[in-house]
Design a protein around this motif. Structure first.
Motif, PDB file in Angstrom:
ATOM      1  N   ALA A  79       0.838  -1.209   0.000  1.00  0.00           N
ATOM      2  CA  ALA A  79       0.000   0.000   0.000  1.00  0.00           C
ATOM      3  C   ALA A  79       0.873   1.259   0.000  1.00  0.00           C
ATOM      4  O   ALA A  79       0.572   2.240  -0.683  1.00  0.00           O
ATOM      5  CB  ALA A  79      -0.922  -0.007   1.214  1.00  0.00           C
ATOM      6  N   LEU A  80       1.975   1.197   0.749  1.00  0.00           N
ATOM      7  CA  LEU A  80       2.872   2.351   0.822  1.00  0.00           C
ATOM      8  C   LEU A  80       3.596   2.572  -0.507  1.00  0.00           C
ATOM      9  O   LEU A  80       3.755   3.712  -0.949  1.00  0.00           O
ATOM     10  CB  LEU A  80       3.897   2.151   1.941  1.00  0.00           C
ATOM     11  N   THR A  81       4.011   1.471  -1.130  1.00  0.00           N
ATOM     12  CA  THR A  81       4.712   1.589  -2.409  1.00  0.00           C
ATOM     13  C   THR A  81       3.776   2.204  -3.447  1.00  0.00           C
ATOM     14  O   THR A  81       4.156   3.115  -4.179  1.00  0.00           O
ATOM     15  CB  THR A  81       5.191   0.199  -2.888  1.00  0.00           C
ATOM     16  N   THR A  82       2.527   1.708  -3.481  1.00  0.00           N
ATOM     17  CA  THR A  82       1.546   2.245  -4.433  1.00  0.00           C
ATOM     18  C   THR A  82       1.313   3.738  -4.176  1.00  0.00           C
ATOM     19  O   THR A  82       1.293   4.537  -5.114  1.00  0.00           O
ATOM     20  CB  THR A  82       0.200   1.493  -4.301  1.00  0.00           C
ATOM     21  N   ALA A  83       1.146   4.091  -2.925  1.00  0.00           N
ATOM     22  CA  ALA A  83       0.862   5.490  -2.587  1.00  0.00           C
ATOM     23  C   ALA A  83       2.051   6.397  -2.881  1.00  0.00           C
ATOM     24  O   ALA A  83       1.889   7.595  -3.126  1.00  0.00           O
ATOM     25  CB  ALA A  83       0.476   5.596  -1.109  1.00  0.00           C
TER      26      ALA A  83
END
Lengths: 85, 195
Positions: A79-83
């Motif tokens: 989720a952090l990588t996507t964001a």
């Protein structure tokens, strides 16, 4: 005269607010005479202290055995990588 | 002093701080999936706010600060969405502990414990976690805000949307129930009372 049941309630409440004077006096006199209510009071205070102990991670020591699961950790990283993109 | 450029990468955050944040969240929420969600939200909010990280406090302190807000927001939201149970319907251990005349039946056990020492015992930590997770949600929310977060009655009443009189009843029930649970599951063994 107040019963032990009533006194235990006031003892608990005294940890959350200042009781009116007549109750403070009544609780104090009762505690002088009643070993069980004194124990109740000591336990209430001990429980508060136990729950406020923190380990160096800043989390409560009572929960130091708990770990974030590998699955959750991967999910959060994703989720952090996507964001971050 | 570190600057925002020196913050570790978001992936490293999870490795470095994931466990601590999750422990913190679980101790308050007692629900693993809600705790995971709030940890994820915290990291995402931190990512957005990266530039505002002053570096004046350690990264962990900064993240826990964000997490605390997220947890209280969640509890506030849930308290508003859920119709509040009548306080009188919430379980109380008082009838088990006191006779009809209001006297202790057997009375609390003596705990001669040193808080930091007893917390070194893994079995004690497991019992304490179990007792906390068995508290009904309404009791638990009030209890952690008061005992772990040290919030004032006034602040807690706003978060939970209850009156102070009800809050004090809820806190009394939570404490009595937890103490009863620990008495039964830990201190009933006489060897464990003096640590």
């Amino acid at each position: 005269m107040l019963t032990c049941r009533e006194i235990s309630k006031w003892v608990s409440e005294s940890l959350d607010r200042k009781l009116p004077l007549h109750l403070r006096v009544e609780v104090r006199l009762h505690l002088m005479m009643c070993r069980m209510c004194r124990r109740y009071r000591r336990q209430t205070v001990a429980l508060r202290t136990i729950l406020r102990v923190q380990d160096p991670s800043m989390a409560p020591t009572a929960f130091s055995d708990i770990h974030l699961s590998k699955g959750a950790s991967e999910r959060i990283k994703k989720a952090l990588t996507t964001a971050n993109e | 002093m570190s600057t925002s450029q020196q913050l570790s990468s978001p992936e490293q955050w999870v490795d470095e701080h994931g466990d601590a944040l999750y422990r913190f969240a679980l101790s308050r929420l007692q629900n693993p999936s809600a705790a995971e969600d709030v940890v994820q939200e915290t990291f995402l909010a931190a990512l957005k706010a990266r530039k505002q990280f002053s570096g004046r406090s350690p990264e962990r302190t900064w993240l826990i600060g964000i997490l605390k807000h997220k947890i209280v927001d969640l509890v506030r939201k849930e308290s508003r969405e859920r119709p509040a149970e009548e306080i009188d319907d919430l379980p109380s251990d008082a009838d088990l502990l006191f006779d009809p005349a209001g006297r202790w039946r057997t009375g609390p056990l003596e705990w001669q414990v040193h808080p930091e020492k007893i917390l070194e015992r893994k079995e004690f930590r497991a019992v304490l976690q179990r007792c906390l997770s068995n508290l009904p949600k309404r009791l638990r929310d009030a209890f952690f805000l008061r005992e772990m977060e040290d919030q004032s009655s006034e602040e807690i009443c706003k978060v939970l949307a209850i009156t102070p009189t009800n809050l004090w009843v809820v806190l009394y029930r939570a404490r009595t129930r937890l103490q009863n649970c620990l008495n039964k599951n830990w201190f009933s063994d006489p060897d464990r009372r003096g640590e």
